[in-house]
Design an enzyme around this catalytic site. Structure first.
Site, mmCIF file in Angstrom:
data_model
loop_
_atom_site.group_PDB
_atom_site.id
_atom_site.type_symbol
_atom_site.label_atom_id
_atom_site.label_comp_id
_atom_site.label_asym_id
_atom_site.label_seq_id
_atom_site.Cartn_x
_atom_site.Cartn_y
_atom_site.Cartn_z
ATOM 1 N N ASP A 7 22.262 -45.542 -15.709
ATOM 2 C CA ASP A 7 21.077 -45.976 -16.457
ATOM 3 C C ASP A 7 20.647 -47.362 -15.983
ATOM 4 O OD1 ASP A 7 19.987 -44.636 -19.379
ATOM 5 O OD2 ASP A 7 19.202 -46.601 -18.805
ATOM 6 N N ASN A 53 11.149 -32.475 -21.260
ATOM 7 C CA ASN A 53 10.321 -32.047 -22.384
ATOM 8 C C ASN A 53 10.210 -30.526 -22.327
ATOM 9 O OD1 ASN A 53 7.885 -31.369 -20.631
ATOM 10 N ND2 ASN A 53 8.338 -33.498 -20.096
ATOM 11 N N ASP A 63 13.170 -38.332 -15.685
ATOM 12 C CA ASP A 63 12.587 -37.165 -15.015
ATOM 13 C C ASP A 63 11.713 -37.575 -13.836
ATOM 14 O OD1 ASP A 63 13.566 -35.250 -16.894
ATOM 15 O OD2 ASP A 63 12.026 -35.956 -18.268
ATOM 16 N N HIS A 111 18.150 -28.719 -16.605
ATOM 17 C CA HIS A 111 16.967 -29.166 -17.337
ATOM 18 C C HIS A 111 17.185 -28.961 -18.840
ATOM 19 C CE1 HIS A 111 12.925 -28.891 -19.101
ATOM 20 N NE2 HIS A 111 12.692 -29.892 -18.280
ATOM 21 N N THR A 114 14.613 -33.041 -24.345
ATOM 22 C CA THR A 114 15.029 -33.903 -25.455
ATOM 23 C C THR A 114 13.841 -34.167 -26.383
ATOM 24 O OG1 THR A 114 14.577 -35.844 -24.101
ATOM 25 C CG2 THR A 114 16.841 -35.061 -24.109
ATOM 26 N N THR A 161 17.387 -41.856 -25.150
ATOM 27 C CA THR A 161 17.337 -43.321 -25.258
ATOM 28 C C THR A 161 16.024 -43.899 -24.738
ATOM 29 O OG1 THR A 161 18.564 -43.294 -23.179
ATOM 30 C CG2 THR A 161 19.814 -43.757 -25.172
HETATM 31 P P1 ADP Z 1 14.508 -39.215 -23.229
HETATM 32 O O1 ADP Z 1 13.201 -38.473 -23.363
HETATM 33 O O2 ADP Z 1 15.674 -38.313 -23.453
HETATM 34 O O3 ADP Z 1 14.527 -40.444 -24.069
HETATM 35 P P2 ADP Z 1 13.959 -40.759 -20.797
HETATM 36 O O4 ADP Z 1 13.840 -40.188 -19.437
HETATM 37 O O5 ADP Z 1 12.740 -41.319 -21.433
HETATM 38 O O6 ADP Z 1 14.626 -39.599 -21.691
HETATM 39 O O7 ADP Z 1 15.066 -41.897 -20.789
HETATM 40 C C1 ADP Z 1 16.420 -41.609 -20.619
HETATM 41 C C2 ADP Z 1 17.154 -42.793 -20.023
HETATM 42 O O8 ADP Z 1 16.839 -42.871 -18.622
HETATM 43 C C3 ADP Z 1 16.792 -44.165 -20.603
HETATM 44 O O9 ADP Z 1 17.982 -44.768 -21.118
HETATM 45 C C4 ADP Z 1 16.245 -44.966 -19.418
HETATM 46 O O10 ADP Z 1 16.692 -46.322 -19.438
HETATM 47 C C5 ADP Z 1 16.833 -44.224 -18.229
HETATM 48 N N1 ADP Z 1 16.043 -44.316 -16.990
HETATM 49 C C6 ADP Z 1 14.702 -44.210 -16.845
HETATM 50 N N2 ADP Z 1 14.349 -44.303 -15.543
HETATM 51 C C7 ADP Z 1 15.502 -44.467 -14.832
HETATM 52 C C8 ADP Z 1 15.818 -44.615 -13.430
HETATM 53 N N3 ADP Z 1 14.884 -44.607 -12.498
HETATM 54 N N4 ADP Z 1 17.126 -44.737 -13.082
HETATM 55 C C9 ADP Z 1 18.107 -44.744 -14.024
HETATM 56 N N5 ADP Z 1 17.853 -44.606 -15.349
HETATM 57 C C10 ADP Z 1 16.587 -44.477 -15.760
HETATM 58 NA NA NA Z 2 12.853 -36.342 -22.622
HETATM 59 NA NA NA Z 3 12.761 -38.143 -19.109
#
Ligand code: ADP
Ligand code: NA
Ligand code: NA
Length: 245
Positions: A7, A53, A63, A111, A114, A161
């Site tokens: 993350d 999603n 994603d 996939h 969330t 998160t």
């Molecule tokens: P969700 O919809 O489950 O909240 P997100 O994709 O919005 O999923 O976020 C999930 C996690 O991915 C977050 O904790 C965010 O900090 C992390 N994140 C987002 N972009 C990146 C990246 N390029 N590399 C690593 N972690 C990332």
């Molecule tokens: Na999501």
């Molecule tokens: Na995402």
């Protein structure tokens, strides 16, 4: 199967590090604080979790990083085709072989929606147990149980998160609990694992709990009353897990 948590958010990293018990020391789980793009290939066959999603678009958050890593908009088209352009309920897991998009030993995309769409978080702070802890536990549980057997390392980011809007301490605690239970399957009975899940989520139901379970608790050093009264929002994970794990 090993787990790699990755993350860009340092708060997520800190909560994982606090919640994983001995799993970091034992090497079952490792943590990378950085972006997916900065991740160094390590030779292990991997599955990666897309916290998506319900419609399979890869336009934001982790994603988007996945989309960019595996080939851009063509890859998003491929994922949506594999999902048959169909609605997928939150927490359902679809295993998608990366095939021609494979790189750096990544073989499968898991996939798991969330959110339905990122428009409004489902998280309700009046009911953190069911709208937070339970959802994140379920997503993590599926992520751990769906990888094809050749997977040597499962790569996952913080789940819920980002756009999903579950507070980081809550999401990380539920992830850590699911991961710790996953590794405890080799030493605890399925009955006890199930009972621990009921207690974590607030669904304690006596007819589903066996006598053997109570005895096993004693054997592994879990206090039955503490477990039975467990509230994930108030009590530390260590209080319902066997000591030393
Ligand atoms: P969700 O919809 O489950 O909240 P997100 O994709 O919005 O999923 O976020 C999930 C996690 O991915 C977050 O904790 C965010 O900090 C992390 N994140 C987002 N972009 C990146 C990246 N390029 N590399 C690593 N972690 C990332
Ligand atoms: Na999501
Ligand atoms: Na995402």
């Amino acid at each position: 199967m090993k787990v790699l948590l990755i993350d860009i958010n340092a708060r997520v990293i800190n909560h994982w590090a606090k919640g994983l018990g001995n799993l970091l020391k034992s090497g079952e789980v490792s943590i990378h604080n950085g972006s997916l793009e900065s991740f160094e290939p390590n030779g292990l066959l991997k599955s990666i979790v897309s916290p998506g999603n319900s419609f399979g678009f890869l336009g934001g958050g982790f994603d988007l990083a996945i989309q960019e890593y595996f080939g851009g908009s063509l890859f998003e088209r491929y994922v949506r085709y594999k999902l048959m352009h169909s609605y997928v309920p939150v927490t359902n897991c679809t295993v998608i072989p990366l095939n021609q998009f494979s790189r750096d030993q990544f073989q499968y995309l898991l996939h798991i929606p969330t959110v339905v769409t990122p428009v409004v978080p489902d998280y309700d702070r009046r009911d953190p147990v069911h709208s937070g802890y339970r959802i994140v536990f379920d997503v993590t549980w599926n992520a751990l149980h769906f990888p094809p057997s050749e997977t040597e390392q499962l790569v996952l980011p913080g789940l819920c998160t980002g756009y999903a809007g579950v507070p980081i301490p809550i999401a990380c605690k539920a992830m850590c609990f699911a991961i710790r239970l996953f590794y405890l399957k080799s030493i605890l009975s399925q009955d006890l694992i199930n009972t621990m899940i009921m207690c974590f989520m607030g669904y304690q139901y006596e007819p589903f709990i066996s006598e053997d379970c109570l005895m096993e608790c004693q054997k592994v050093g879990i206090d039955w009353d503490t477990m039975h009264r467990f509230n994930p929002h108030e009590d530390p994970l260590d209080s319902i897990l066997p000591s030393g794990y």
